[in-house]
Design a protein around this motif. Structure first.
Motif, PDB file in Angstrom:
ATOM      1  N   GLU A  89      69.652  21.205  -1.767  1.00  0.00           N
ATOM      2  CA  GLU A  89      69.614  22.236  -0.735  1.00  0.00           C
ATOM      3  C   GLU A  89      69.312  23.618  -1.309  1.00  0.00           C
TER       4      GLU A  89
ATOM      5  N   THR B 271      60.846  19.179  -7.447  1.00  0.00           N
ATOM      6  CA  THR B 271      62.229  18.936  -7.043  1.00  0.00           C
ATOM      7  C   THR B 271      63.104  18.457  -8.196  1.00  0.00           C
TER       8      THR B 271
ATOM      9  N   THR C 130      69.059  15.036   3.400  1.00  0.00           N
ATOM     10  CA  THR C 130      68.622  16.434   3.384  1.00  0.00           C
ATOM     11  C   THR C 130      67.334  16.625   4.197  1.00  0.00           C
ATOM     12  N   GLN C 131      66.870  15.536   4.824  1.00  0.00           N
ATOM     13  CA  GLN C 131      65.751  15.672   5.759  1.00  0.00           C
ATOM     14  C   GLN C 131      66.273  16.220   7.089  1.00  0.00           C
ATOM     15  N   LYS C 132      65.375  16.609   7.931  1.00  0.00           N
ATOM     16  CA  LYS C 132      65.756  17.245   9.203  1.00  0.00           C
ATOM     17  C   LYS C 132      66.022  16.184  10.269  1.00  0.00           C
ATOM     18  N   PHE C 133      67.226  15.579  10.174  1.00  0.00           N
ATOM     19  CA  PHE C 133      67.680  14.611  11.168  1.00  0.00           C
ATOM     20  C   PHE C 133      68.887  15.186  11.911  1.00  0.00           C
TER      21      PHE C 133
ATOM     22  N   SER D 136      53.712  13.575  -1.910  1.00  0.00           N
ATOM     23  CA  SER D 136      55.186  13.594  -1.859  1.00  0.00           C
ATOM     24  C   SER D 136      55.806  13.274  -3.211  1.00  0.00           C
TER      25      SER D 136
ATOM     26  N   ASN E 254      72.394  13.935  10.372  1.00  0.00           N
ATOM     27  CA  ASN E 254      72.621  14.157   8.938  1.00  0.00           C
ATOM     28  C   ASN E 254      74.100  14.183   8.569  1.00  0.00           C
TER      29      ASN E 254
ATOM     30  N   LEU F 129      68.297  12.489  -0.832  1.00  0.00           N
ATOM     31  CA  LEU F 129      66.976  12.840  -0.305  1.00  0.00           C
ATOM     32  C   LEU F 129      66.880  12.503   1.180  1.00  0.00           C
ATOM     33  N   LEU F 130      67.536  11.406   1.577  1.00  0.00           N
ATOM     34  CA  LEU F 130      67.494  10.994   2.985  1.00  0.00           C
ATOM     35  C   LEU F 130      68.242  11.972   3.876  1.00  0.00           C
TER      36      LEU F 130
ATOM     37  N   GLN G  35      62.008  26.246  -0.679  1.00  0.00           N
ATOM     38  CA  GLN G  35      60.970  25.583   0.100  1.00  0.00           C
ATOM     39  C   GLN G  35      59.590  26.162  -0.195  1.00  0.00           C
TER      40      GLN G  35
END
Length: 286
Positions: A174, A199, A91-94, A191, A97, A88-89, A178
């Motif tokens: 992934e 999810t 797959t965030q927008k970082f 969330s 990644n 989960l971490l 969305q």
């Protein structure tokens, strides 16, 4: 159609041959030897169910089985919890990644024996030094009791496998549309609600696979057990795989060890297949 079927079996033949030679034949011979008095040297003679009656009366085997079961329950929970959390971490927008994925997966590339010796140094030297420095006696003498040895093995197993399980969860996360998450957010879901109701049902197949892998690997653990605690103190952290090995190669009771291995195989197979069946039904219901 006939030519296609012929080529199908020709391509499949090497894999089937390897499976038969490496898995099926050894298993069949192992079951046969478990009903004999074979010690690896002499000609075996049939003794029936004598070994199967004796193994359940052996306290050391029962203790190892109970310790293995406790360890598996804790390890399966921790590995899947951390694996899913890491997935989960990352797959965030970082921007980092890909780097984080590599870092989290790297422990899985280290061999079990080497990993056990590394963590043995950490638990016995680093923990002791830190405990002495800050005055916390609980950090000193790790691996010297059954409780600390148990948690040391659980930490090692979780640290090694969490990154591998993370990759499985990532492949499904992934693929979560969305649009569904956005629709749930518009409907007022927070969330946690979006994760639990949208999810998680969509990544349920990943949970089934991960649970199967962590169950089987935790039950069959040997190399980390050997290098980290060696089964000590006084065999209190000895898992079933190590107990079977000692029965075969230390006590030279090959047939008795094989009987233990057959029972252990049946237990692991029954638990693993049962959880797959139950989780597959839940996938459909979700």
């Amino acid at each position: 159609m006939r030519n296609r079927n012929l080529w199908y079996w020709l391509f499949l033949a090497p894999a089937l041959l390897a499976l038969a030679v490496v898995v099926i034949l050894p298993l069949a011979f192992g079951v046969y030897y478990s009903f004999t008095d074979w010690n690896g040297i002499k000609t075996p003679s049939f003794v029936g169910l004598e070994h199967y009656k004796a193994l359940f009366a052996e306290e050391e085997f029962r203790d190892a089985l109970w310790f293995t079961t406790k360890f598996t329950v804790v390890s399966v929970f921790l590995i899947n919890f951390f694996g899913l959390s890491l997935a989960l971490l990352v797959t965030q927008k970082f921007k980092t990644n890909n780097i984080l994925r590599t870092i989290f997966f790297m422990p899985n590339l280290i061999g079990g024996l080497i990993l056990g010796f590394i963590w043995q140094f950490i638990f016995t030297k680093v923990f002791a030094s830190v405990g002495e420095l800050i005055g916390v006696e609980a950090l000193e003498g790790w691996l010297s009791t059954e409780t600390t040895g148990f948690w040391a093995m659980a930490i090692l197993m979780s640290w090694q496998m969490a990154g591998y399980i993370m990759v499985i969860y990532i492949s499904f996360l992934e693929g979560v549309p969305q649009e569904l998450l956005e629709a749930a957010e518009i409907d007022g879901a927070n969330s946690f609600q979006r994760f639990y109701h949208v999810t998680f049902p969509l990544v349920m197949p990943a949970f089934t696979v991960s649970l199967f892998l962590t169950l089987s690997n935790s039950f069959k653990l040997y190399d980390q057990n050997l290098s980290l605690t060696g089964g000590g103190p006084y065999n209190s952290t000895q898992m079933v795989a190590m107990e079977i090995f000692k029965t075969a190669f230390v006590e030279n009771a090959m047939a008795f060890a094989q009987a233990k291995a057959v029972i252990f195989f049946l237990i692991v197979a029954a638990i693993s297949l049962t959880q797959v069946y139950i989780n597959k039904k839940r996938e459909v219901e979700m």
